[in-house]
Design an enzyme around this catalytic site. Structure first.
Site, short mmCIF file in Angstrom:
data_model
loop_
_atom_site.label_atom_id
_atom_site.label_comp_id
_atom_site.label_asym_id
_atom_site.label_seq_id
_atom_site.Cartn_x
_atom_site.Cartn_y
_atom_site.Cartn_z
N GLU A 106 0.85 -1.19 0.00
CA GLU A 106 0.00 0.00 0.00
C GLU A 106 0.88 1.23 0.00
O GLU A 106 1.91 1.24 0.67
CB GLU A 106 -0.89 0.03 1.25
CG GLU A 106 -2.11 -0.83 1.12
CD GLU A 106 -2.27 -1.76 2.31
OE1 GLU A 106 -1.56 -1.56 3.31
OE2 GLU A 106 -3.09 -2.68 2.22
N TYR A 118 7.76 1.52 -7.73
CA TYR A 118 7.04 0.24 -7.80
C TYR A 118 6.63 -0.08 -9.25
O TYR A 118 6.75 -1.22 -9.70
CB TYR A 118 5.82 0.28 -6.87
CG TYR A 118 6.18 0.55 -5.42
CD1 TYR A 118 7.27 -0.07 -4.83
CD2 TYR A 118 5.44 1.44 -4.65
CE1 TYR A 118 7.62 0.20 -3.50
CE2 TYR A 118 5.79 1.71 -3.32
CZ TYR A 118 6.87 1.09 -2.77
OH TYR A 118 7.22 1.34 -1.46
C1 LIG Z 1 10.38 5.79 -1.90
C2 LIG Z 1 11.83 5.63 -1.43
C3 LIG Z 1 11.92 4.40 -0.54
C4 LIG Z 1 12.72 5.45 -2.66
O1 LIG Z 1 14.01 5.14 -2.20
P1 LIG Z 1 15.33 5.60 -2.98
O2 LIG Z 1 16.47 4.86 -2.41
O3 LIG Z 1 15.42 7.10 -2.95
O4 LIG Z 1 14.96 5.16 -4.46
P2 LIG Z 1 15.95 4.72 -5.63
O5 LIG Z 1 17.07 5.70 -5.73
O6 LIG Z 1 16.33 3.30 -5.45
O7 LIG Z 1 14.98 4.92 -6.88
C5 LIG Z 1 14.75 3.88 -7.80
C6 LIG Z 1 13.67 4.33 -8.76
O8 LIG Z 1 12.52 4.76 -8.06
C7 LIG Z 1 11.96 5.90 -8.69
N1 LIG Z 1 12.03 7.02 -7.74
C8 LIG Z 1 12.59 7.02 -6.52
N2 LIG Z 1 12.41 8.21 -5.91
C9 LIG Z 1 11.73 8.97 -6.79
C10 LIG Z 1 11.25 10.31 -6.75
N3 LIG Z 1 11.43 11.09 -5.68
N4 LIG Z 1 10.57 10.78 -7.82
C11 LIG Z 1 10.37 10.01 -8.91
N5 LIG Z 1 10.83 8.72 -9.01
C12 LIG Z 1 11.49 8.22 -7.97
C13 LIG Z 1 12.73 6.12 -9.95
O9 LIG Z 1 12.10 5.37 -10.97
C14 LIG Z 1 14.07 5.49 -9.62
O10 LIG Z 1 14.70 4.96 -10.72
P3 LIG Z 1 15.65 5.88 -11.66
O11 LIG Z 1 16.69 6.46 -10.75
O12 LIG Z 1 16.20 4.90 -12.65
O13 LIG Z 1 14.77 6.92 -12.24
C15 LIG Z 1 12.30 6.92 -0.68
O14 LIG Z 1 12.01 8.06 -1.46
C16 LIG Z 1 11.70 7.07 0.69
O15 LIG Z 1 12.22 6.53 1.69
N6 LIG Z 1 10.61 7.85 0.78
C17 LIG Z 1 9.94 8.09 2.08
C18 LIG Z 1 9.29 6.82 2.57
C19 LIG Z 1 8.34 6.23 1.55
O16 LIG Z 1 7.58 6.94 0.91
N7 LIG Z 1 8.40 4.91 1.42
C20 LIG Z 1 7.50 4.16 0.55
C21 LIG Z 1 6.27 3.86 1.27
S1 LIG Z 1 5.12 2.94 0.28
#
Ligand SMILES: CC(C)(COP(=O)(O)OP(=O)(O)OC[C@H]1O[C@@H](n2cnc3c(N)ncnc32)[C@H](O)[C@@H]1OP(=O)(O)O)[C@@H](O)C(=O)NCCC(=O)NCCS
Length: 154
Positions: A106, A118
């Site tokens: 979710e 995702y």
């Molecule tokens: C969501 C989250 C876990 C992503 O972690 P991250 O380590 O920054 O993500 P990654 O660097 O591995 O990103 C991989 C892919 O995700 C997508 N992505 C990640 N962050 C993004 C952003 N802010 N905006 C758009 N796309 C994003 C992109 O497709 C990216 O691939 P690309 O670099 O080839 O474009 C992080 O932003 C986070 O901790 N957010 C707060 C908590 C949260 O929302 N968790 C998810 C709950 S469901």
């Protein structure tokens, strides 16, 4: 970047809780991570380390052949470096090796960054849980990855 992925331990919990608090408006209590590690038999808890620090955390519940991502967060200092993606894939591949065939999660309707992550790996929107998040009555989007066999390593 050198990133290693391993199972979470109790010693990691204070740092994991800090990442959770920095990442979510409704963070889990610290004791919830202890419960997941010590008392929940379906729980698989993972961390990603980079430069000697815990950079990201994930909790997955493996229920028969379904993997449910319960939480995933990357520390703000380590975001957009591919760490969350690698952690998610590693946890899902491990769940697949334990018998998971599909995955669910979710996500807040407004969390477009997470949804992009995702969708990049094949999750599709499967439904909406209206007003699921109690802090602001935001909807939860239920996402489904129907066939874990299609998941590729990052
Ligand atoms: C969501 C989250 C876990 C992503 O972690 P991250 O380590 O920054 O993500 P990654 O660097 O591995 O990103 C991989 C892919 O995700 C997508 N992505 C990640 N962050 C993004 C952003 N802010 N905006 C758009 N796309 C994003 C992109 O497709 C990216 O691939 P690309 O670099 O080839 O474009 C992080 O932003 C986070 O901790 N957010 C707060 C908590 C949260 O929302 N968790 C998810 C709950 S469901």
């Amino acid at each position: 970047m050198n990133v290693s992925i391993r199972l979470m331990t109790l010693e990691d919990v204070p740092t994991v809780h800090e990442i959770d608090t920095l990442s979510f408006r409704l963070p889990w209590p610290e004791r919830s991570f202890c419960f997941e590690l010590t008392e929940n038999p379906v729980s698989r808890c993972w961390v990603a380390e980079s430069s000697g620090c815990i950079a990201a955390m994930l909790v997955l519940w493996l229920i028969v052949d379904e993997a449910h991502i319960a939480t995933l967060a990357t520390h703000p200092d380590f975001r957009q470096q591919g760490i969350g993606e690698r952690l998610m894939i590693a946890a899902l591949v491990s769940a697949r090796n334990e018998g998971a065939a599909r995955a669910f999660l979710e996500v807040r309707a407004g969390n477009s960054g997470a949804m992009t992550l995702y969708e990049k790996h094949g999750f599709v929107v499967a439904g909406v849980r209206p007003r699921y998040y109690k802090d602001n009555n935001e909807d939860a989007i239920l996402m489904d990855l129907e066939d874990l066999n299609g998941l590729e390593a990052a």
